[in-house]
Design a protein around this motif. Structure first.
Motif, PDB file in Angstrom:
ATOM      1  N   LEU A  34       0.798  -1.225   0.000  1.00 58.46           N
ATOM      2  CA  LEU A  34       0.000   0.000   0.000  1.00 58.46           C
ATOM      3  C   LEU A  34       0.828   1.272   0.000  1.00 58.46           C
ATOM      4  CD1 LEU A  34      -2.876  -0.884   2.504  1.00 58.46           C
ATOM      5  CD2 LEU A  34      -2.980  -0.783   0.004  1.00 58.46           C
ATOM      6  N   TYR A  35       1.990   1.237   0.606  1.00 57.22           N
ATOM      7  CA  TYR A  35       2.726   2.478   0.836  1.00 57.22           C
ATOM      8  C   TYR A  35       4.120   2.538   0.217  1.00 57.22           C
ATOM      9  CZ  TYR A  35      -0.972   2.791   4.279  1.00 57.22           C
ATOM     10  OH  TYR A  35      -2.202   2.805   4.888  1.00 57.22           O
ATOM     11  N   LEU A  36       4.758   1.417   0.039  1.00 52.42           N
ATOM     12  CA  LEU A  36       6.164   1.440  -0.390  1.00 52.42           C
ATOM     13  C   LEU A  36       6.390   0.834  -1.769  1.00 52.42           C
ATOM     14  CD1 LEU A  36       7.838   0.518   2.997  1.00 52.42           C
ATOM     15  CD2 LEU A  36       7.545   2.790   1.993  1.00 52.42           C
ATOM     16  N   GLY A  37       5.346   0.605  -2.520  1.00 56.46           N
ATOM     17  CA  GLY A  37       5.493   0.084  -3.880  1.00 56.46           C
ATOM     18  C   GLY A  37       5.890   1.196  -4.827  1.00 56.46           C
ATOM     19  N   GLY A  38       5.944   0.879  -6.078  1.00 56.10           N
ATOM     20  CA  GLY A  38       6.256   1.885  -7.093  1.00 56.10           C
ATOM     21  C   GLY A  38       7.665   2.414  -6.975  1.00 56.10           C
ATOM     22  N   TYR A  39       7.785   3.668  -6.662  1.00 54.76           N
ATOM     23  CA  TYR A  39       9.080   4.341  -6.614  1.00 54.76           C
ATOM     24  C   TYR A  39      10.071   3.625  -5.694  1.00 54.76           C
ATOM     25  CZ  TYR A  39      12.562   8.025  -6.357  1.00 54.76           C
ATOM     26  OH  TYR A  39      13.736   8.723  -6.432  1.00 54.76           O
ATOM     27  N   PHE A  40       9.596   3.106  -4.578  1.00 55.42           N
ATOM     28  CA  PHE A  40      10.488   2.502  -3.586  1.00 55.42           C
ATOM     29  C   PHE A  40      10.903   1.072  -3.937  1.00 55.42           C
ATOM     30  CE2 PHE A  40       8.656   6.016  -1.258  1.00 55.42           C
ATOM     31  CZ  PHE A  40       9.759   6.529  -0.613  1.00 55.42           C
ATOM     32  N   ASN A  41      10.377   0.516  -5.033  1.00 50.40           N
ATOM     33  CA  ASN A  41      10.759  -0.844  -5.433  1.00 50.40           C
ATOM     34  C   ASN A  41      12.246  -0.949  -5.772  1.00 50.40           C
ATOM     35  OD1 ASN A  41       8.250  -1.996  -5.057  1.00 50.40           O
ATOM     36  ND2 ASN A  41       7.627  -1.679  -7.179  1.00 50.40           N
ATOM     37  N   LYS A  42      12.875   0.162  -6.087  1.00 44.64           N
ATOM     38  CA  LYS A  42      14.299   0.116  -6.427  1.00 44.64           C
ATOM     39  C   LYS A  42      15.185  -0.037  -5.192  1.00 44.64           C
ATOM     40  CE  LYS A  42      14.915   5.147  -6.767  1.00 44.64           C
ATOM     41  NZ  LYS A  42      15.350   6.197  -7.692  1.00 44.64           N
ATOM     42  N   TYR A  43      14.590   0.041  -4.017  1.00 44.74           N
ATOM     43  CA  TYR A  43      15.339  -0.089  -2.767  1.00 44.74           C
ATOM     44  C   TYR A  43      15.077  -1.435  -2.109  1.00 44.74           C
ATOM     45  CZ  TYR A  43      16.166   4.921  -3.067  1.00 44.74           C
ATOM     46  OH  TYR A  43      16.563   6.152  -3.476  1.00 44.74           O
ATOM     47  N   ASN A  44      16.050  -1.939  -1.401  1.00 44.88           N
ATOM     48  CA  ASN A  44      15.894  -3.139  -0.582  1.00 44.88           C
ATOM     49  C   ASN A  44      15.535  -2.657   0.820  1.00 44.88           C
ATOM     50  OD1 ASN A  44      15.976  -5.666   0.533  1.00 44.88           O
ATOM     51  ND2 ASN A  44      18.199  -5.780   0.592  1.00 44.88           N
ATOM     52  N   LEU A  45      14.241  -2.694   1.146  1.00 41.02           N
ATOM     53  CA  LEU A  45      13.770  -2.128   2.409  1.00 41.02           C
ATOM     54  C   LEU A  45      13.500  -3.213   3.440  1.00 41.02           C
ATOM     55  CD1 LEU A  45      11.158   0.383   0.954  1.00 41.02           C
ATOM     56  CD2 LEU A  45      13.476   0.886   1.703  1.00 41.02           C
ATOM     57  N   ASN A  46      13.803  -2.910   4.683  1.00 39.02           N
ATOM     58  CA  ASN A  46      13.448  -3.755   5.820  1.00 39.02           C
ATOM     59  C   ASN A  46      12.613  -2.912   6.765  1.00 39.02           C
ATOM     60  OD1 ASN A  46      14.994  -6.172   5.205  1.00 39.02           O
ATOM     61  ND2 ASN A  46      16.777  -4.879   5.537  1.00 39.02           N
ATOM     62  N   LEU A  47      11.549  -3.498   7.283  1.00 42.16           N
ATOM     63  CA  LEU A  47      10.679  -2.779   8.213  1.00 42.16           C
ATOM     64  C   LEU A  47      10.896  -3.290   9.628  1.00 42.16           C
ATOM     65  CD1 LEU A  47       7.356  -2.847   6.179  1.00 42.16           C
ATOM     66  CD2 LEU A  47       9.007  -0.994   6.344  1.00 42.16           C
ATOM     67  N   TYR A  48      10.977  -2.355  10.560  1.00 36.92           N
ATOM     68  CA  TYR A  48      11.131  -2.675  11.968  1.00 36.92           C
ATOM     69  C   TYR A  48      10.126  -1.844  12.750  1.00 36.92           C
ATOM     70  CZ  TYR A  48      15.557  -4.558  10.351  1.00 36.92           C
ATOM     71  OH  TYR A  48      16.508  -5.268   9.677  1.00 36.92           O
ATOM     72  N   THR A  49       9.596  -2.407  13.807  1.00 41.20           N
ATOM     73  CA  THR A  49       8.667  -1.653  14.646  1.00 41.20           C
ATOM     74  C   THR A  49       9.284  -1.440  16.020  1.00 41.20           C
ATOM     75  OG1 THR A  49       7.567  -3.739  15.208  1.00 41.20           O
ATOM     76  CG2 THR A  49       6.582  -2.437  13.463  1.00 41.20           C
ATOM     77  N   PHE A  50       8.996  -0.278  16.586  1.00 45.58           N
ATOM     78  CA  PHE A  50       9.523   0.098  17.885  1.00 45.58           C
ATOM     79  C   PHE A  50       8.403   0.672  18.739  1.00 45.58           C
ATOM     80  CE2 PHE A  50      13.115   0.089  15.100  1.00 45.58           C
ATOM     81  CZ  PHE A  50      14.165  -0.361  15.878  1.00 45.58           C
ATOM     82  N   THR A  51       8.547   0.555  20.025  1.00 46.48           N
ATOM     83  CA  THR A  51       7.607   1.176  20.938  1.00 46.48           C
ATOM     84  C   THR A  51       7.887   2.671  21.006  1.00 46.48           C
ATOM     85  OG1 THR A  51       9.004   0.984  22.891  1.00 46.48           O
ATOM     86  CG2 THR A  51       7.605  -0.921  22.367  1.00 46.48           C
ATOM     87  N   ASN A  52       7.053   3.396  21.724  1.00 42.84           N
ATOM     88  CA  ASN A  52       7.265   4.832  21.919  1.00 42.84           C
ATOM     89  C   ASN A  52       8.568   5.119  22.656  1.00 42.84           C
ATOM     90  OD1 ASN A  52       4.863   5.376  20.675  1.00 42.84           O
ATOM     91  ND2 ASN A  52       3.736   5.643  22.569  1.00 42.84           N
ATOM     92  N   TYR A  53       9.111   4.108  23.317  1.00 47.30           N
ATOM     93  CA  TYR A  53      10.336   4.277  24.099  1.00 47.30           C
ATOM     94  C   TYR A  53      11.560   3.729  23.372  1.00 47.30           C
ATOM     95  CZ  TYR A  53       6.739   5.059  27.540  1.00 47.30           C
ATOM     96  OH  TYR A  53       5.632   5.535  28.195  1.00 47.30           O
TER      97      TYR A  53
END
Length: 76
Positions: A51-70
Motif C-alpha cells: 500500500l505504501y512502499l510500492g512503485g518508486y520505492f521498489n528500487k530499494y531493498n527495504l526492511n521494516l522494523y517496529t519500535f515502541t514509543n520508548y
C-alpha cells in the motif's frame, strides 16, 4: 552476491516519505496491529509494502522494523 551502497541523497524519496509516514500512522489496520499484534509480522509487512512502499520505492531493498514509543524494538 554483492551490492552497491548508495551514498547520494534521494530527495524524491525523502519528500514522498513524509506523506507515507503520515498515511501509515493513520492506517487503522497498522494501528490495531501495533496495539495488539494478532496478525503476523509478515502480513503487516506485506500490507505496508503493497500500500505504501510500492512503485518508486521498489528500487530499494527495504526492511521494516517496529519500535515502541520508548525506542524498544517490537518484534512479533
Amino acid at each position: 552476491f554483492s551490492g552497491k551502497l548508495v551514498t547520494e541523497r534521494d530527495f524524491v524519496a525523502e519528500f514522498m516519505f513524509d506523506d507515507i509516514v503520515e498515511r501509515i500512522t493513520k492506517d487503522e489496520v497498522v494501528k490495531k496491529y501495533l496495539s495488539n499484534p494478532v496478525a503476523s509480522k509478515k502480513e503487516i509487512t506485506e500490507r505496508i509494502n503493497s500500500l505504501y512502499l510500492g512503485g518508486y520505492f521498489n528500487k530499494y531493498n527495504l526492511n521494516l522494523y517496529t519500535f515502541t514509543n520508548y525506542s524498544i524494538y517490537f518484534y512479533t
